[in-house]
Design a protein around this motif. Structure first.
Motif, PDB file in Angstrom:
ATOM      1  N   MET B   1       0.770  -1.047  -0.472  1.00 33.84           N
ATOM      2  CA  MET B   1      -0.209  -0.114  -0.086  1.00 33.84           C
ATOM      3  C   MET B   1       0.879   1.433   0.629  1.00 33.84           C
ATOM      4  SD  MET B   1      -3.432   0.952   2.691  1.00 33.84           S
ATOM      5  CE  MET B   1      -3.390  -0.327   3.026  1.00 33.84           C
ATOM      6  N   HIS B   2       1.990   0.880   0.014  1.00 29.25           N
ATOM      7  CA  HIS B   2       3.635   2.050  -0.158  1.00 29.25           C
ATOM      8  C   HIS B   2       2.774   3.688  -1.434  1.00 29.25           C
ATOM      9  CE1 HIS B   2       5.502  -0.330   2.165  1.00 29.25           C
ATOM     10  NE2 HIS B   2       5.951   0.259   2.495  1.00 29.25           N
ATOM     11  N   ILE B   3       2.280   4.147  -0.948  1.00 31.58           N
ATOM     12  CA  ILE B   3       2.132   5.736  -1.599  1.00 31.58           C
ATOM     13  C   ILE B   3       3.126   6.004  -2.268  1.00 31.58           C
ATOM     14  CG2 ILE B   3       0.626   7.485  -2.660  1.00 31.58           C
ATOM     15  CD1 ILE B   3      -0.538   6.948   0.104  1.00 31.58           C
ATOM     16  N   PRO B   4       3.136   5.745  -3.933  1.00 29.42           N
ATOM     17  CA  PRO B   4       4.475   6.413  -4.605  1.00 29.42           C
ATOM     18  C   PRO B   4       4.015   7.675  -4.475  1.00 29.42           C
ATOM     19  CG  PRO B   4       3.353   4.987  -6.406  1.00 29.42           C
ATOM     20  CD  PRO B   4       2.824   5.174  -4.908  1.00 29.42           C
ATOM     21  N   ASP B   5       4.980   8.936  -4.990  1.00 30.38           N
ATOM     22  CA  ASP B   5       5.764  10.272  -5.560  1.00 30.38           C
ATOM     23  C   ASP B   5       4.428  10.603  -6.722  1.00 30.38           C
ATOM     24  OD1 ASP B   5       6.578  10.851  -3.033  1.00 30.38           O
ATOM     25  OD2 ASP B   5       7.973  11.550  -3.970  1.00 30.38           O
ATOM     26  N   ASP B 100      11.415   2.497  -1.917  1.00 26.39           N
ATOM     27  CA  ASP B 100       9.633   2.120  -1.958  1.00 26.39           C
ATOM     28  C   ASP B 100       9.040   3.078  -1.573  1.00 26.39           C
ATOM     29  OD1 ASP B 100       6.925   0.245  -2.253  1.00 26.39           O
ATOM     30  OD2 ASP B 100       8.233  -1.328  -0.079  1.00 26.39           O
ATOM     31  N   GLY B 101       7.554   3.314  -1.807  1.00 23.75           N
ATOM     32  CA  GLY B 101       6.940   4.419  -1.285  1.00 23.75           C
ATOM     33  C   GLY B 101       7.569   5.564  -1.608  1.00 23.75           C
ATOM     34  N   GLY B 102       7.336   7.105  -1.887  1.00 24.74           N
ATOM     35  CA  GLY B 102       7.668   8.046  -2.436  1.00 24.74           C
ATOM     36  C   GLY B 102       7.951   9.042  -0.475  1.00 24.74           C
ATOM     37  N   ILE B 103       9.163  10.185  -1.486  1.00 29.80           N
ATOM     38  CA  ILE B 103      10.168  10.422  -0.232  1.00 29.80           C
ATOM     39  C   ILE B 103       8.843  11.862  -0.227  1.00 29.80           C
ATOM     40  CG2 ILE B 103      11.749  12.030   0.243  1.00 29.80           C
ATOM     41  CD1 ILE B 103      12.420   9.186   0.048  1.00 29.80           C
TER      42      ILE B 103
END
Lengths: 105, 229
Positions: B1-5, B100-103
């Protein structure tokens, strides 16, 4: 090694074991990726700023660069990450515990 | 469920980043003030296990997978504050080392996948466990199962709301889709979390977090020992 040392080693060993079997994980998109694809907003993803960091020269996602075998690259990344997280979380706890000790005479 | 940028708008990312930063600040202070020294290594082990376990995607439904989030597990083992710190290390390393996942989206990811599990999950676990009498394995397991499932579903609903607030997608469309798939992934979360906690329950029950309530918990045994003499 005391009982405490043993369970720390056992716990870390278990975590590393999990990292080692990570190539067996399902390659399918996760829940959010699936919804993003189904609902047509997956294309909005932009590269993370983390790709500008020096770490990106070592890892392409969960894969150590330079290893041709994808499973080996993933295992190497998994082991590195597991050890990094272990050290940082323990270290954070230890620093905070020391700060508390220093404050209490 | 990691939201990317790219999925969330800047205002939503900034707001979530600020909220997560404040929670992190409080967590650091709380752990400094009251976390038992002997449990410090458990923070390392729990965080390491959660990181590794998050790499194991399990299949849920035709072509979709899910993985452990671990917030509730961290909360049950370490308590809400130290648990928060542990999962924050996990998501931080994932975002910085492994992209993995946005900053920019890190604050949102920390809140959704971390704090929701370590707080909502933890208190739900305690509430259900207490309701069922508290001491038995069944009470612990039921509390853990309900809490871990609910925290995953709540996290998915929050992601949907953040996506809608960002103008990425319509809430009426994305909310049922996110909740639907994560209601299934949450079952995996519940099975894994109950499995780990049950294993510790049998082997090292002292590793399961009990809140420091010195007056309430310390008095009865002392009284007993006095009366016993």
């Amino acid at each position: 090694m005391g009982a405490r040392g043993r369970w720390v080693v056992a716990g870390l060993g278990l975590a590393l074991l999990v990292a080692i079997v990570s190539p067996l994980a399902s390659p399918d998109p996760d829940g959010l990726e699936r919804v993003a694809a189904d609902q047509g907003f997956a294309h909005r993803e932009v590269p993370s700023w983390a790709e500008q960091l020096p770490f990106a020269e070592w890892f392409a996602g969960y894969a150590l660069r330079g290893l041709a075998d994808p499973a080996a690259a993933k295992i190497a990344a998994g082991i590195t990450g597991t050890l990094a997280v272990f050290g940082l979380a323990w270290g954070a706890g230890a620093v905070l515990a020391r700060a508390r000790g220093a404050r209490r005479p | 469920m990691h939201i990317p940028d790219g999925f969330l708008s800047l205002p939503v990312c900034l707001a979530m980043g600020l909220v997560s930063l404040v929670i992190l600040g409080i967590a650091l202070r709380q752990v400094e003030r009251q976390f038992a020294d002997r449990l410090v290594p458990l923070m390392g082990v729990s965080a390491a296990f959660i990181f590794a376990a998050q790499m194991i995607n399990f299949p849920v439904l035709g072509g979709t997978s899910g993985h452990l989030l671990g917030g509730t597990l961290a909360g049950v083992l370490l308590g809400p504050w130290a648990g928060t710190l542990a999962v924050m290390v996990v998501f931080g390393v994932q975002a910085l080392l492994f992209q993995d996942g946005g900053i920019v989206a890190l604050g949102a990811n920390l809140f959704n996948m971390g704090f929701v599990g370590t707080f909502l999950g933890y208190y739900l676990y305690r509430g259900v466990r207490k309701l069922l009498g508290g001491k038995s394995w069944l009470a612990m397991a039921t509390g853990t199962a309900v809490a871990s499932w609910a925290s995953v579903v709540t996290a998915s609903a929050l992601v949907a709301v953040q996506l809608a607030l960002s103008g990425t997608v319509n809430l009426a469309v994305v909310l049922p889709a996110m909740i639907g798939v994560h209601a299934l992934i949450g079952i995996g979360e519940a099975i894994l979390t109950v499995g780990v906690v049950s294993f510790l329950w049998r082997t090292r029950p002292d590793l399961i977090f009990e809140p420091l309530a010195p007056i309430l918990t310390a008095v009865p045994p002392i009284q007993e020992s006095i009366h016993g003499r």
